[in-house]
Design a protein around this motif. Sequence first.
Motif, PDB file in Angstrom:
ATOM      1  N   SER A  22      22.476  66.462 102.679  1.00  0.00           N
ATOM      2  CA  SER A  22      24.227  65.561 101.339  1.00  0.00           C
ATOM      3  C   SER A  22      23.966  64.610 101.344  1.00  0.00           C
ATOM      4  CB  SER A  22      25.532  66.283 101.987  1.00  0.00           C
ATOM      5  OG  SER A  22      24.600  67.544 101.340  1.00  0.00           O
ATOM      6  N   ILE A  23      23.853  63.921 102.501  1.00  0.00           N
ATOM      7  CA  ILE A  23      23.978  62.263 103.092  1.00  0.00           C
ATOM      8  C   ILE A  23      23.224  61.641 102.345  1.00  0.00           C
ATOM      9  CG2 ILE A  23      23.912  60.028 104.792  1.00  0.00           C
ATOM     10  CD1 ILE A  23      25.645  62.582 106.470  1.00  0.00           C
ATOM     11  N   LYS A  24      21.598  62.366 102.295  1.00  0.00           N
ATOM     12  CA  LYS A  24      20.571  61.202 101.529  1.00  0.00           C
ATOM     13  C   LYS A  24      20.936  61.628  99.953  1.00  0.00           C
ATOM     14  CE  LYS A  24      17.250  62.269 105.154  1.00  0.00           C
ATOM     15  NZ  LYS A  24      16.066  63.094 105.427  1.00  0.00           N
ATOM     16  N   ASN A  25      21.561  63.318  99.620  1.00  0.00           N
ATOM     17  CA  ASN A  25      21.857  62.511  98.444  1.00  0.00           C
ATOM     18  C   ASN A  25      22.664  61.778  97.808  1.00  0.00           C
ATOM     19  OD1 ASN A  25      19.491  64.825  98.093  1.00  0.00           O
ATOM     20  ND2 ASN A  25      20.503  66.594  97.822  1.00  0.00           N
ATOM     21  N   ILE A  26      23.717  61.473  98.555  1.00  0.00           N
ATOM     22  CA  ILE A  26      25.041  60.338  98.394  1.00  0.00           C
ATOM     23  C   ILE A  26      24.854  59.429  98.188  1.00  0.00           C
ATOM     24  CG2 ILE A  26      27.699  60.192  99.076  1.00  0.00           C
ATOM     25  CD1 ILE A  26      28.154  62.880 100.401  1.00  0.00           C
ATOM     26  N   LEU A  27      23.843  59.180  98.800  1.00  0.00           N
ATOM     27  CA  LEU A  27      23.191  57.541  99.040  1.00  0.00           C
ATOM     28  C   LEU A  27      21.809  57.035  97.864  1.00  0.00           C
ATOM     29  CD1 LEU A  27      24.954  56.777 102.769  1.00  0.00           C
ATOM     30  CD2 LEU A  27      25.658  55.948 100.707  1.00  0.00           C
ATOM     31  N   GLY A  28      21.241  57.922  98.309  1.00  0.00           N
ATOM     32  CA  GLY A  28      19.699  57.966  97.656  1.00  0.00           C
ATOM     33  C   GLY A  28      19.679  56.394  97.826  1.00  0.00           C
ATOM     34  N   ASP A  29      19.259  55.736  97.082  1.00  0.00           N
ATOM     35  CA  ASP A  29      18.387  55.071  97.113  1.00  0.00           C
ATOM     36  C   ASP A  29      19.137  53.172  98.322  1.00  0.00           C
ATOM     37  OD1 ASP A  29      16.257  55.389  95.800  1.00  0.00           O
ATOM     38  OD2 ASP A  29      16.706  54.077  94.097  1.00  0.00           O
ATOM     39  N   LEU A  30      20.056  53.634  98.804  1.00  0.00           N
ATOM     40  CA  LEU A  30      21.244  52.668  98.984  1.00  0.00           C
ATOM     41  C   LEU A  30      20.986  52.824 100.650  1.00  0.00           C
ATOM     42  CD1 LEU A  30      23.136  50.996  99.917  1.00  0.00           C
ATOM     43  CD2 LEU A  30      25.441  52.518  98.755  1.00  0.00           C
ATOM     44  N   LEU A  31      20.831  54.289 100.812  1.00  0.00           N
ATOM     45  CA  LEU A  31      20.567  54.512 102.528  1.00  0.00           C
ATOM     46  C   LEU A  31      18.904  54.258 102.854  1.00  0.00           C
ATOM     47  CD1 LEU A  31      21.731  56.660 104.710  1.00  0.00           C
ATOM     48  CD2 LEU A  31      20.007  58.353 103.253  1.00  0.00           C
ATOM     49  N   VAL A  32      18.417  53.354 104.244  1.00  0.00           N
ATOM     50  CA  VAL A  32      17.553  53.371 105.003  1.00  0.00           C
ATOM     51  C   VAL A  32      17.128  53.907 105.873  1.00  0.00           C
ATOM     52  CG1 VAL A  32      16.601  51.655 106.742  1.00  0.00           C
ATOM     53  CG2 VAL A  32      18.894  50.756 104.560  1.00  0.00           C
ATOM     54  N   ASP A  33      18.286  55.090 106.670  1.00  0.00           N
ATOM     55  CA  ASP A  33      18.105  56.440 107.177  1.00  0.00           C
ATOM     56  C   ASP A  33      18.873  56.373 107.556  1.00  0.00           C
ATOM     57  OD1 ASP A  33      15.693  58.146 108.633  1.00  0.00           O
ATOM     58  OD2 ASP A  33      14.621  56.431 109.954  1.00  0.00           O
ATOM     59  N   MET A  54      25.047  58.834 111.941  1.00  0.00           N
ATOM     60  CA  MET A  54      24.913  57.851 112.181  1.00  0.00           C
ATOM     61  C   MET A  54      23.804  57.220 110.511  1.00  0.00           C
ATOM     62  SD  MET A  54      23.843  54.109 113.334  1.00  0.00           S
ATOM     63  CE  MET A  54      22.133  54.942 114.815  1.00  0.00           C
ATOM     64  N   ALA A  55      24.308  56.466 109.470  1.00  0.00           N
ATOM     65  CA  ALA A  55      23.840  56.805 108.740  1.00  0.00           C
ATOM     66  C   ALA A  55      23.638  55.073 108.287  1.00  0.00           C
ATOM     67  CB  ALA A  55      23.964  56.833 106.719  1.00  0.00           C
ATOM     68  N   VAL A  56      22.236  54.424 108.167  1.00  0.00           N
ATOM     69  CA  VAL A  56      22.090  53.009 107.223  1.00  0.00           C
ATOM     70  C   VAL A  56      21.627  52.738 106.992  1.00  0.00           C
ATOM     71  CG1 VAL A  56      21.364  51.215 109.302  1.00  0.00           C
ATOM     72  CG2 VAL A  56      21.217  52.718 110.510  1.00  0.00           C
ATOM     73  N   VAL A  57      22.556  51.583 105.832  1.00  0.00           N
ATOM     74  CA  VAL A  57      22.026  51.422 104.746  1.00  0.00           C
ATOM     75  C   VAL A  57      22.112  50.140 104.630  1.00  0.00           C
ATOM     76  CG1 VAL A  57      23.920  53.168 103.580  1.00  0.00           C
ATOM     77  CG2 VAL A  57      25.183  50.697 103.917  1.00  0.00           C
ATOM     78  N   LYS A  58      21.815  49.971 103.023  1.00  0.00           N
ATOM     79  CA  LYS A  58      20.848  47.941 103.469  1.00  0.00           C
ATOM     80  C   LYS A  58      22.451  47.659 102.199  1.00  0.00           C
ATOM     81  CE  LYS A  58      16.962  50.298 100.265  1.00  0.00           C
ATOM     82  NZ  LYS A  58      16.357  50.385  99.161  1.00  0.00           N
ATOM     83  N   ASP A  59      23.480  48.024 102.172  1.00  0.00           N
ATOM     84  CA  ASP A  59      24.809  46.834 101.816  1.00  0.00           C
ATOM     85  C   ASP A  59      25.342  48.078 102.207  1.00  0.00           C
ATOM     86  OD1 ASP A  59      26.153  45.781 101.001  1.00  0.00           O
ATOM     87  OD2 ASP A  59      25.525  45.091  98.959  1.00  0.00           O
ATOM     88  N   ILE A  60      26.608  47.518 103.386  1.00  0.00           N
ATOM     89  CA  ILE A  60      27.623  48.370 103.031  1.00  0.00           C
ATOM     90  C   ILE A  60      28.435  48.170 102.618  1.00  0.00           C
ATOM     91  CG2 ILE A  60      28.860  46.240 104.964  1.00  0.00           C
ATOM     92  CD1 ILE A  60      28.675  50.205 105.359  1.00  0.00           C
ATOM     93  N   GLY A  61      28.487  46.806 101.687  1.00  0.00           N
ATOM     94  CA  GLY A  61      29.759  46.029 100.915  1.00  0.00           C
ATOM     95  C   GLY A  61      30.017  47.170  99.907  1.00  0.00           C
ATOM     96  N   ILE A  62      29.491  47.819  99.745  1.00  0.00           N
ATOM     97  CA  ILE A  62      29.306  48.618  98.008  1.00  0.00           C
ATOM     98  C   ILE A  62      29.563  50.154  98.519  1.00  0.00           C
ATOM     99  CG2 ILE A  62      28.399  47.455  96.736  1.00  0.00           C
ATOM    100  CD1 ILE A  62      25.733  48.984  96.742  1.00  0.00           C
ATOM    101  N   ILE A  63      29.556  50.731 100.173  1.00  0.00           N
ATOM    102  CA  ILE A  63      30.006  52.158  99.958  1.00  0.00           C
ATOM    103  C   ILE A  63      30.950  52.974  99.869  1.00  0.00           C
ATOM    104  CG2 ILE A  63      31.319  51.427 102.117  1.00  0.00           C
ATOM    105  CD1 ILE A  63      27.734  53.535 101.677  1.00  0.00           C
TER     106      ILE A  63
END
Length: 178
Positions: A22-33, A54-63
């Motif tokens: 679900s998390i992968k589907n929500i975050l798509g390309d923003l998700l690193v892992d 824990m999800a790691v993203v490319k830019d927390i500023g747009i979460i």
Amino acid sequence: MNIKILPYNTSWGEDYKEASLSIKNILGDLLVDVYHVGSTAVKGLSSRPIIDIMAVVKDIGIIEDYENMFESFGYECLGEFGLPGRRHYRKCINGIAYHLDIFDIYNEKEIIRLLSFRDYLREYPEEASFYGELKQALALQFPEDLEGYSIGKSVFIDNLEKKAVEWYINKFSVNGDI
């Protein structure tokens, strides 16, 4: 709230896998892992039925742009929830709680802290066993006092986190430098 410590349950890994999709589907390309962290990620460790993710993203500023999608999957959005640089989400389904912490890829300190704690307990089952026994004892001592239970674990966790981070850095880096 009744604090219950349960024996390790192999279904916790499956619960994580479903949530991570679900998390992968929500975050798509923003998700690193995305990672299963916390006690339910350590085979054999007794735990409260909480799947820590824990999800790691490319830019927390747009979460915040993703909050409606998280809410549609049942998550409550709690902002930084006491830890600057984190976004915390939680939900509960069929008696299983899901706690999701999202960090920016550049927040190495928090990422390493969570991964090292998990990996150290996986590597040293005697430490994991002691931690499980401590949680059992504290749950009996503070059966309806989450704050007392948490305070009781805090010294052990703080000491173990320091040891785990040092172990992790030395294991996965050259000359102790990341």
